[in-house]
Design a protein around this motif. Structure first.
Motif, PDB file in Angstrom:
ATOM      1  N   VAL A   1     -39.118-102.037  23.165  1.00 33.35           N
ATOM      2  CA  VAL A   1     -37.651-101.975  23.126  1.00 33.35           C
ATOM      3  C   VAL A   1     -37.229-100.785  22.261  1.00 33.35           C
ATOM      4  O   VAL A   1     -37.996-100.285  21.425  1.00 33.35           O
ATOM      5  N   ASP A   2     -36.003-100.330  22.456  1.00 34.22           N
ATOM      6  CA  ASP A   2     -35.483 -99.224  21.644  1.00 34.22           C
ATOM      7  C   ASP A   2     -35.446 -99.637  20.180  1.00 34.22           C
ATOM      8  O   ASP A   2     -34.946-100.724  19.849  1.00 34.22           O
ATOM      9  N   TYR A   3     -35.944 -98.759  19.318  1.00 29.99           N
ATOM     10  CA  TYR A   3     -35.969 -99.088  17.888  1.00 29.99           C
ATOM     11  C   TYR A   3     -34.588 -98.930  17.264  1.00 29.99           C
ATOM     12  O   TYR A   3     -34.242 -99.632  16.316  1.00 29.99           O
ATOM     13  N   LEU A   4     -33.795 -98.009  17.788  1.00 29.23           N
ATOM     14  CA  LEU A   4     -32.452 -97.760  17.267  1.00 29.23           C
ATOM     15  C   LEU A   4     -31.453 -97.774  18.425  1.00 29.23           C
ATOM     16  O   LEU A   4     -31.841 -97.596  19.585  1.00 29.23           O
ATOM     17  N   PRO A   5     -30.163 -97.967  18.137  1.00 26.55           N
ATOM     18  CA  PRO A   5     -29.141 -97.912  19.189  1.00 26.55           C
ATOM     19  C   PRO A   5     -28.860 -96.455  19.553  1.00 26.55           C
ATOM     20  O   PRO A   5     -28.044 -95.784  18.922  1.00 26.55           O
ATOM     21  N   TRP A   6     -29.532 -95.974  20.589  1.00 27.21           N
ATOM     22  CA  TRP A   6     -29.488 -94.552  20.909  1.00 27.21           C
ATOM     23  C   TRP A   6     -28.188 -94.164  21.618  1.00 27.21           C
ATOM     24  O   TRP A   6     -27.640 -94.924  22.421  1.00 27.21           O
ATOM     25  N   GLY A   7     -27.728 -92.953  21.330  1.00 25.59           N
ATOM     26  CA  GLY A   7     -26.565 -92.388  21.986  1.00 25.59           C
ATOM     27  C   GLY A   7     -26.766 -90.893  22.176  1.00 25.59           C
ATOM     28  O   GLY A   7     -27.899 -90.408  22.238  1.00 25.59           O
ATOM     29  N   THR A   8     -25.676 -90.166  22.236  1.00 26.59           N
ATOM     30  CA  THR A   8     -25.714 -88.725  22.397  1.00 26.59           C
ATOM     31  C   THR A   8     -24.980 -88.061  21.238  1.00 26.59           C
ATOM     32  O   THR A   8     -24.332 -88.738  20.423  1.00 26.59           O
ATOM     33  N   ALA A   9     -25.057 -86.744  21.184  1.00 23.71           N
ATOM     34  CA  ALA A   9     -24.348 -86.015  20.137  1.00 23.71           C
ATOM     35  C   ALA A   9     -22.847 -86.244  20.249  1.00 23.71           C
ATOM     36  O   ALA A   9     -22.126 -86.245  19.245  1.00 23.71           O
ATOM     37  N   GLU A  10     -22.364 -86.471  21.494  1.00 25.02           N
ATOM     38  CA  GLU A  10     -20.929 -86.700  21.699  1.00 25.02           C
ATOM     39  C   GLU A  10     -20.482 -88.035  21.095  1.00 25.02           C
ATOM     40  O   GLU A  10     -19.307 -88.227  20.788  1.00 25.02           O
TER      41      GLU A  10
END
Length: 341
Positions: free
Chosen positions: A197-206
């Motif tokens: 599973v994703d270790y962190l809540p990933w997003g984008t630079a935006e």
């Protein structure tokens, strides 16, 4: 004469007329196509991303591997210099150990390099650090109370005497234990290609907006202070113990303030052994692109994924990339954070 030549020789007016007639014919088919019946929509596939960085994999590259995440405990005192293999890590967590110094929990998944170290022992803090990734630990060992708790939480570990471990010549103990993570990863395979599973809540630079300037930061742990400076689009650890050219260069530094409790035993020198409680909630600071956003972190259980929120409660995402996490004690006597402007 071949048919293709005959068609090319037809007068242009006749060609136009034939096209018009063709468009007028087959009205029934035309009506069926415009009947208004719903058609199945094609949903584009989500790009494959790595769980420890949020970055997209290359075309054709699988992110579901046979081996789990391998977390390697690396010494972070001056005696560890030079640390080897940090640049190959996907993510790094810095945690407090006895005497106010720190150790690193370096996460490897997208690649398993062959020379990592110096490898040191586990702490109870590692349970909350490793569990969300479902990882295994490469370590020199641990105190009996820690091993008991590691086993109770069903975390598999590999230590000296196991696959890949060796003593490096030219260094003195205990800073000469290294390991080959390719061999550790091979020993940890279970025949199931699975993506953690994703270790962190990933997003984008935006997704990262509204920060205040933070060109420098210092995470204080007591006897150890880790200094960061933003330059050339990334963060540089200005007092790193890593070998030249082998530094971990994060896109984001994530500071999480954690409670520290007594691990329940003393080290061989009689020092208090701290345990960072990586569950519950606390203050968070996300440093990215030379700015910082203040917020909170939460982790329902010891093996739950981390969630982040802004000061007003909105979801806070971490821009995809390499991340260094500082687990700084909330107790002012043992930890603090200084942000430069």
């Amino acid at each position: 004469m071949r048919p293709s030549i005959l068609r090319s020789a037809l007068p242009a007016s006749l060609v136009v007329l034939s096209l018009v007639l063709a468009g007028c014919g087959g009205g029934d088919d035309g009506e069926k196509k415009s009947s208004g019946e719903p058609t199945a929509e094609v949903t584009p596939e989500e790009p494959a991303t790595w769980p420890l960085t949020g970055l997209e994999a290359e075309d054709g590259q699988s992110v579901a591997l046979d081996h789990p995440v391998v977390v390697t405990k690396i010494d972070n005192s001056p005696a560890s210099s030079p640390q080897i293999g940090l640049s190959k890590a996907d993510l790094v967590v810095e945690e407090l150990v006895e005497g106010g110094i720190t150790r690193l929990a370096a996460f490897y998944y997208s690649q398993l390099p062959g020379d990592i170290g110096p490898v040191r022992s586990m702490r109870a803090s590692d349970i909350g650090i490793v569990s969300p990734a479902g990882g295994v630990i490469a370590t020199s060992g641990a105190a009996a109370p820690t091993i008991e708790r590691i086993n109770r939480n069903k975390i598999k570990y590999f230590s000296e005497g196991g696959p890949g471990f060796y003593r490096k010549s030219g260094r003195h103990a205990p800073y000469n234990l290294f390991t080959d993570l390719e061999k550790v990863g091979k020993a940890a395979e279970d025949g199931k290609d699975e993506r953690p599973v994703d270790y962190l809540p990933w997003g984008t630079a935006e997704d990262f907006a509204g920060g205040t300037p933070a060109p420098t930061l210092s995470a204080h742990f007591g006897s150890r202070t880790t200094n960061w400076r933003f330059e050339n689009g990334t963060y540089t650890n200005t007092n790193s113990n890593a070998a030249e050219g082998d530094h971990f260069v994060p896109d984001t530094v994530l500071v999480l303030r954690v409670k520290v409790v007594d691990a329940g035993y003393r080290d061989p020198a009689g020092n208090f052994v701290p345990e960072s409680k990586f569950e519950g909630t606390g203050a968070a600071q996300v440093f990215h692109n030379g700015e910082v956003v203040e917020g909170t972190w939460s982790k329902d259980k010891i093996d739950s994924p981390l969630t982040l929120a802004t000061a007003d409660g909105a979801e806070l995402k971490v821009p995809a990339g390499k991340v260094w996490i500082e687990l700084v004690p909330v107790d002012a006597d043992n930890g603090s954070v200084t942000v430069g402007e």
